[in-house]
Design a protein around this motif. Structure first.
Motif, PDB file in Angstrom:
ATOM      1  N   ALA A  62      36.204  11.051 -37.639  1.00 52.49           N
ATOM      2  CA  ALA A  62      34.838  10.933 -37.110  1.00 52.49           C
ATOM      3  C   ALA A  62      33.890  11.881 -37.841  1.00 52.49           C
ATOM      4  CB  ALA A  62      34.834  11.243 -35.621  1.00 52.49           C
ATOM      5  N   PHE A  63      34.383  13.074 -38.144  1.00 53.68           N
ATOM      6  CA  PHE A  63      33.511  14.057 -38.818  1.00 53.68           C
ATOM      7  C   PHE A  63      33.097  13.588 -40.217  1.00 53.68           C
ATOM      8  CE2 PHE A  63      35.052  18.011 -36.271  1.00 53.68           C
ATOM      9  CZ  PHE A  63      34.253  17.610 -35.202  1.00 53.68           C
ATOM     10  N   ALA A  64      33.936  12.757 -40.822  1.00 52.05           N
ATOM     11  CA  ALA A  64      33.586  12.278 -42.162  1.00 52.05           C
ATOM     12  C   ALA A  64      32.268  11.509 -42.142  1.00 52.05           C
ATOM     13  CB  ALA A  64      34.705  11.405 -42.708  1.00 52.05           C
ATOM     14  N   PHE A  65      31.928  10.956 -40.964  1.00 49.24           N
ATOM     15  CA  PHE A  65      30.663  10.221 -40.830  1.00 49.24           C
ATOM     16  C   PHE A  65      29.438  11.118 -41.050  1.00 49.24           C
ATOM     17  CE2 PHE A  65      32.164   6.204 -38.913  1.00 49.24           C
ATOM     18  CZ  PHE A  65      31.222   5.368 -39.450  1.00 49.24           C
ATOM     19  N   ILE A  66      29.672  12.419 -40.877  1.00 50.31           N
ATOM     20  CA  ILE A  66      28.557  13.355 -41.057  1.00 50.31           C
ATOM     21  C   ILE A  66      27.988  13.241 -42.480  1.00 50.31           C
ATOM     22  CG2 ILE A  66      29.689  15.487 -41.900  1.00 50.31           C
ATOM     23  CD1 ILE A  66      27.228  15.349 -39.006  1.00 50.31           C
ATOM     24  N   PRO A 192      18.750   5.222 -36.479  1.00 52.22           N
ATOM     25  CA  PRO A 192      19.859   4.278 -36.737  1.00 52.22           C
ATOM     26  C   PRO A 192      21.107   4.969 -37.284  1.00 52.22           C
ATOM     27  CG  PRO A 192      18.092   3.984 -38.350  1.00 52.22           C
ATOM     28  CD  PRO A 192      17.581   4.931 -37.323  1.00 52.22           C
ATOM     29  N   ILE A 193      20.892   5.959 -38.172  1.00 54.90           N
ATOM     30  CA  ILE A 193      22.050   6.636 -38.781  1.00 54.90           C
ATOM     31  C   ILE A 193      22.780   7.468 -37.715  1.00 54.90           C
ATOM     32  CG2 ILE A 193      22.776   8.267 -40.576  1.00 54.90           C
ATOM     33  CD1 ILE A 193      21.546   5.976 -41.963  1.00 54.90           C
ATOM     34  N   GLY A 194      21.966   8.165 -36.893  1.00 53.27           N
ATOM     35  CA  GLY A 194      22.551   8.972 -35.812  1.00 53.27           C
ATOM     36  C   GLY A 194      23.302   8.080 -34.832  1.00 53.27           C
ATOM     37  N   GLY A 195      22.785   6.878 -34.634  1.00 51.99           N
ATOM     38  CA  GLY A 195      23.451   5.910 -33.749  1.00 51.99           C
ATOM     39  C   GLY A 195      24.849   5.607 -34.263  1.00 51.99           C
ATOM     40  N   LEU A 196      24.967   5.432 -35.583  1.00 51.98           N
ATOM     41  CA  LEU A 196      26.283   5.180 -36.184  1.00 51.98           C
ATOM     42  C   LEU A 196      27.234   6.339 -35.913  1.00 51.98           C
ATOM     43  CD1 LEU A 196      25.467   3.785 -39.749  1.00 51.98           C
ATOM     44  CD2 LEU A 196      26.602   2.586 -37.887  1.00 51.98           C
ATOM     45  N   TYR A 197      26.670   7.553 -36.032  1.00 51.92           N
ATOM     46  CA  TYR A 197      27.494   8.741 -35.852  1.00 51.92           C
ATOM     47  C   TYR A 197      27.996   8.822 -34.404  1.00 51.92           C
ATOM     48  CZ  TYR A 197      29.118  13.528 -36.043  1.00 51.92           C
ATOM     49  OH  TYR A 197      29.898  14.647 -35.986  1.00 51.92           O
ATOM     50  N   VAL A 198      27.097   8.522 -33.476  1.00 50.63           N
ATOM     51  CA  VAL A 198      27.487   8.558 -32.058  1.00 50.63           C
ATOM     52  C   VAL A 198      28.572   7.509 -31.796  1.00 50.63           C
ATOM     53  CG1 VAL A 198      26.669   8.123 -29.698  1.00 50.63           C
ATOM     54  CG2 VAL A 198      25.284   9.488 -31.272  1.00 50.63           C
ATOM     55  N   LEU A 199      28.417   6.321 -32.387  1.00 49.81           N
ATOM     56  CA  LEU A 199      29.437   5.276 -32.221  1.00 49.81           C
ATOM     57  C   LEU A 199      30.792   5.740 -32.764  1.00 49.81           C
ATOM     58  CD1 LEU A 199      27.448   2.037 -33.180  1.00 49.81           C
ATOM     59  CD2 LEU A 199      28.221   2.715 -30.908  1.00 49.81           C
ATOM     60  N   GLU A 201      31.784   8.937 -33.097  1.00 45.65           N
ATOM     61  CA  GLU A 201      32.294  10.044 -32.271  1.00 45.65           C
ATOM     62  C   GLU A 201      32.862   9.542 -30.960  1.00 45.65           C
ATOM     63  OE1 GLU A 201      32.608  13.312 -32.709  1.00 45.65           O
ATOM     64  OE2 GLU A 201      31.910  13.230 -34.776  1.00 45.65           O
ATOM     65  N   THR A 202      32.291   8.435 -30.464  1.00 46.23           N
ATOM     66  CA  THR A 202      32.752   7.907 -29.168  1.00 46.23           C
ATOM     67  C   THR A 202      33.807   6.815 -29.352  1.00 46.23           C
ATOM     68  OG1 THR A 202      30.826   6.462 -29.205  1.00 46.23           O
ATOM     69  CG2 THR A 202      30.653   8.472 -27.886  1.00 46.23           C
ATOM     70  N   ASN A 203      34.298   6.722 -30.584  1.00 43.62           N
ATOM     71  CA  ASN A 203      35.383   5.779 -30.906  1.00 43.62           C
ATOM     72  C   ASN A 203      35.005   4.300 -30.760  1.00 43.62           C
ATOM     73  OD1 ASN A 203      37.356   7.428 -31.871  1.00 43.62           O
ATOM     74  ND2 ASN A 203      38.147   7.914 -29.827  1.00 43.62           N
ATOM     75  N   PHE A 204      33.719   4.013 -30.668  1.00 45.51           N
ATOM     76  CA  PHE A 204      33.302   2.615 -30.665  1.00 45.51           C
ATOM     77  C   PHE A 204      33.350   2.041 -32.084  1.00 45.51           C
ATOM     78  CE2 PHE A 204      31.479   3.652 -26.529  1.00 45.51           C
ATOM     79  CZ  PHE A 204      31.833   2.525 -25.806  1.00 45.51           C
ATOM     80  N   LEU A 205      33.249   2.944 -33.031  1.00 46.00           N
ATOM     81  CA  LEU A 205      33.282   2.533 -34.431  1.00 46.00           C
ATOM     82  C   LEU A 205      34.254   3.463 -35.143  1.00 46.00           C
ATOM     83  CD1 LEU A 205      31.815   0.721 -36.612  1.00 46.00           C
ATOM     84  CD2 LEU A 205      30.339   2.679 -36.993  1.00 46.00           C
ATOM     85  N   SER A 206      35.303   2.920 -35.722  1.00 46.44           N
ATOM     86  CA  SER A 206      36.224   3.811 -36.432  1.00 46.44           C
ATOM     87  C   SER A 206      35.960   3.683 -37.926  1.00 46.44           C
ATOM     88  CB  SER A 206      37.669   3.440 -36.101  1.00 46.44           C
ATOM     89  OG  SER A 206      37.981   2.236 -36.750  1.00 46.44           O
ATOM     90  N   LEU A 207      36.324   4.732 -38.600  1.00 41.85           N
ATOM     91  CA  LEU A 207      36.074   4.772 -40.040  1.00 41.85           C
ATOM     92  C   LEU A 207      37.141   3.940 -40.746  1.00 41.85           C
ATOM     93  CD1 LEU A 207      34.140   6.145 -41.947  1.00 41.85           C
ATOM     94  CD2 LEU A 207      35.689   8.055 -42.080  1.00 41.85           C
ATOM     95  N   SER A 208      36.772   2.694 -41.031  1.00 44.91           N
ATOM     96  CA  SER A 208      37.738   1.831 -41.724  1.00 44.91           C
ATOM     97  C   SER A 208      37.021   1.163 -42.886  1.00 44.91           C
ATOM     98  CB  SER A 208      38.249   0.757 -40.757  1.00 44.91           C
ATOM     99  OG  SER A 208      37.179  -0.096 -40.410  1.00 44.91           O
ATOM    100  N   GLY A 209      37.807   0.503 -43.713  1.00 44.11           N
ATOM    101  CA  GLY A 209      37.214  -0.185 -44.858  1.00 44.11           C
ATOM    102  C   GLY A 209      36.194  -1.221 -44.417  1.00 44.11           C
ATOM    103  N   VAL A 210      36.506  -1.944 -43.367  1.00 48.95           N
ATOM    104  CA  VAL A 210      35.603  -3.021 -42.917  1.00 48.95           C
ATOM    105  C   VAL A 210      34.311  -2.432 -42.360  1.00 48.95           C
ATOM    106  CG1 VAL A 210      35.332  -4.926 -41.276  1.00 48.95           C
ATOM    107  CG2 VAL A 210      37.522  -4.580 -42.433  1.00 48.95           C
ATOM    108  N   SER A 211      34.455  -1.408 -41.495  1.00 50.41           N
ATOM    109  CA  SER A 211      33.239  -0.841 -40.891  1.00 50.41           C
ATOM    110  C   SER A 211      32.346  -0.218 -41.967  1.00 50.41           C
ATOM    111  CB  SER A 211      33.590   0.187 -39.811  1.00 50.41           C
ATOM    112  OG  SER A 211      34.267   1.278 -40.392  1.00 50.41           O
ATOM    113  N   LEU A 212      32.983   0.406 -42.952  1.00 55.41           N
ATOM    114  CA  LEU A 212      32.181   1.002 -44.039  1.00 55.41           C
ATOM    115  C   LEU A 212      31.477  -0.076 -44.855  1.00 55.41           C
ATOM    116  CD1 LEU A 212      34.369   3.946 -45.373  1.00 55.41           C
ATOM    117  CD2 LEU A 212      32.074   4.069 -44.406  1.00 55.41           C
ATOM    118  N   LEU A 213      32.162  -1.189 -45.045  1.00 59.95           N
ATOM    119  CA  LEU A 213      31.575  -2.292 -45.814  1.00 59.95           C
ATOM    120  C   LEU A 213      30.348  -2.835 -45.084  1.00 59.95           C
ATOM    121  CD1 LEU A 213      32.277  -3.949 -48.407  1.00 59.95           C
ATOM    122  CD2 LEU A 213      33.219  -5.676 -46.869  1.00 59.95           C
ATOM    123  N   VAL A 214      30.478  -2.979 -43.767  1.00 56.38           N
ATOM    124  CA  VAL A 214      29.368  -3.509 -42.961  1.00 56.38           C
ATOM    125  C   VAL A 214      28.193  -2.532 -43.003  1.00 56.38           C
ATOM    126  CG1 VAL A 214      28.631  -4.088 -40.615  1.00 56.38           C
ATOM    127  CG2 VAL A 214      30.853  -4.878 -41.450  1.00 56.38           C
TER     128      VAL A 214
END
Lengths: 244, 306
Positions: A62-66, A192-199, A201-214
């Motif tokens: 999650a921290f990598a999203f920073i 919008p960017i902070g929204g991604l970070y919150v998602l 951190e709250t595990n709604f969005l995990s750091l994966s190849g697909v999510s990064l692509l989107v």
């Protein structure tokens, strides 16, 4: 559009920024605090709360999203200065009377905010990776970074987020006449960017190849749209005659 | 080199520049005179393609200011000194000038030579690597002039180039304007300073929203028949004043030992008045033409347009 002319504009702005020590401090301080602070926080979690390897891995992910948030925040320091700063220093009128086109000026000023912001992000990421591995390696059992996700963030998503922020901030800077207003409005880019970070951190969005692509595709589309929007809303006459 | 026909600029309900028609030839120094808010800066900004025109037409170097594709070409052949120097205060004089040389695409050899020539000419060479923020207003203005000229522009627009400058800096800038004229450059400048306009301009235009007159300073001045001369005497007494009043009929005012007399033609009237004063026993120390012809023309034209 003559790219060499945009580079001339960018070089001059970089030279001007290099003399603004408070902007430089801000540019260095934020990545430094996050890059050191986050691994130290994880270390404290391990030491005091006995966090498991899985918990640490989830947090590292999650921290990598920073490093998507950081390059979108840093340009507000520099890009908000672009046109407002020139207007305040009264250096904009002579600049606008040169053959530089709107696109060349916007690109040059954008580059001048983009390059130091991305460089500061990369330096911060370097420190983060080394510290995170040092402080969490024993618990996780291996060096978590660098990994493919972080590389994708740094190589693709971070530059796109930075471009997004630069474009929004340069555009705001060309539309408002007050430096503080430019910086305050510029921070809105974080919504919008902070929204991604919150998602994340709250595990709604995990750091994966697909999510990064989107995320990257979304940012790339926004960047393109904003470039044309920025050119369309740039009005030399308005800047010269309506700003007080 | 510059042609305008009915050039007009409106900001909402306000007509800042009203149907200005004029022509400025190659190598000519043209001064636009007018009070604050008369439309001088707006005219210059329209000609520099910084603000759009509302009506009329204008060309600079043969390019149409109203055509978007010509704007870049016009900006490439002009050099502009705005009302405020607008320098990058943290950067050196050389870097400020060099930036504009680069942005105009001047090759490095020519750019370096031009920077050296201009900074030396303006007495800035020894301070070339000093940040301009520490410079006086006059020195900053000189840097801004060098910046406007670094790419050898064919047309130079100067907005109040000597406003609030000390006499030495003003003279340097006037000399540079005259050198530009000798080089065949066209100079278009705005000023409040009538004395300066008389010294350097081939022709002047008097503007107050609309263009009130255009001619050489001498011809505009010669049109004025109401001028005033001061005669300072060693000692002015009532008999002497009475003698002049008898000879002139009116327009005579005594203050201390100085007599102020309205004259129509100074060349004809002043010697006659000196003769009357001498005959009446007065001893004339100084004779001073108080209002320049251009000043009188300017005040009359601007006053009449109210």
């Amino acid at each position: 559009m003559k790219l060499w002319r945009s580079w001339v504009v960018a070089q001059n702005d970089l030279d001007v920024f290099a003399h603004k020590k408070y902007s430089l401090y801000s540019l260095v301080a934020l990545p430094a605090v996050l890059s050191v602070g986050l691994p130290v926080m994880l270390w404290l979690l391990i030491q005091r709360n006995n966090a498991s390897a899985l918990e640490v891995e989830v947090l590292l992910n999650a921290f990598a999203f920073i490093f998507i948030v950081l390059p979108s925040l840093l340009p507000t320091i520099l890009a908000s200065y672009s046109f407002v700063g020139e207007k305040l220093d009264r250096s904009l009128e002579p600049l606008l009377s040169t053959p530089a086109t709107d696109g060349e000026l916007l690109l040059g000023k954008g580059l001048a905010a983009f390059l130091p912001s991305l460089l500061a992000t990369y330096l911060g990421a370097g420190v983060f990776v080394v510290l995170a591995d040092q402080l969490t390696g024993a618990r996780v059992g291996f060096a978590y970074f660098p990994n493919a996700e972080l590389e994708a963030i740094l190589m693709v998503a971070a530059p796109l987020a930075c471009i997004f922020s630069v474009e929004v901030n340069v555009m705001i800077s060309s539309l408002v006449s007050d430096l503080r207003a430019a910086q305050q409005l510029g921070v809105l880019v974080l919504v919008p960017i902070g929204g991604l970070y919150v998602l994340a951190e709250t595990n709604f969005l995990s750091l994966s190849g697909v999510s990064l692509l989107v995320v990257s595709a979304f940012l790339a589309a926004l960047d393109l749209l904003l470039f044309f929007l920025g050119r369309g809303t740039f009005r030399r006459e308005k800047i010269l005659t309506e700003w007080k | 080199m510059i042609e305008t026909q009915g050039l007009t600029k409106r900001f909402g309900d306000l007509t800042a520049v009203n149907s200005v028609t004029l022509g400025v030839g190659e190598g000519e120094v043209f001064g636009l005179l007018g009070p604050n808010g008369a439309g001088k800066t707006t005219t210059m900004r329209m000609l520099s393609c910084l603000v759009s025109k509302s009506e009329g037409m204008a060309t600079v170097g043969g390019y149409d200011i109203g055509r978007a594709s010509d704007a870049e070409k016009i900006r490439g052949l002009i050099g502009v000194l705005p009302e405020s120097a607008g320098l990058y205060e943290d950067l050196s004089a050389r870097k400020n000038v060099e930036y504009y040389g680069k942005i105009h695409g001047v090759a490095q050899n020519r750019r370096d030579a031009n920077i050296e020539r201009l900074l030396k000419r303006l007495g800035l060479w020894d301070q070339r690597d000093t940040a301009v923020g520490s410079f006086s207003k006059g020195t900053k203005q000189k840097v801004a002039i060098a910046r406007a000229l670094v790419h050898d522009p064919k047309v130079v627009f100067l907005d109040e180039p000597t406003a609030n400058l000390d006499p030495e800096s003003s003279k340097t800038i006037r000399d540079v304007i005259l050198e530009l004229k000798r080089d065949g450059r066209t100079v278009f400048f705005n000023t409040h300073n009538l004395d300066e306009a008389q010294r350097v301009c081939d022709r002047v235009g008097i503007i107050k929203g609309r263009l009130l007159a255009v001619d050489s300073p001498a011809r505009l001045g010669n049109l004025e028949r109401h001028r005033r001369t001061a005669f300072q005497l060693e000692r002015l007494d009532g008999d002497t004043v009475a003698a002049v009043k008898r000879a002139r009929g009116g327009g005579v005012e005594a203050r201390g030992d100085t007599l102020y007399v309205d004259v129509e033609d100074p060349l004809r009237d002043n010697p006659e008045i000196v003769q009357v004063l001498t005959k009446a026993g007065g001893r004339v120390v100084y004779v001073t033409d108080l209002s320049s012809g251009l000043e009188a023309a300017y005040l009359r034209l601007v006053g009449e347009s109210r």
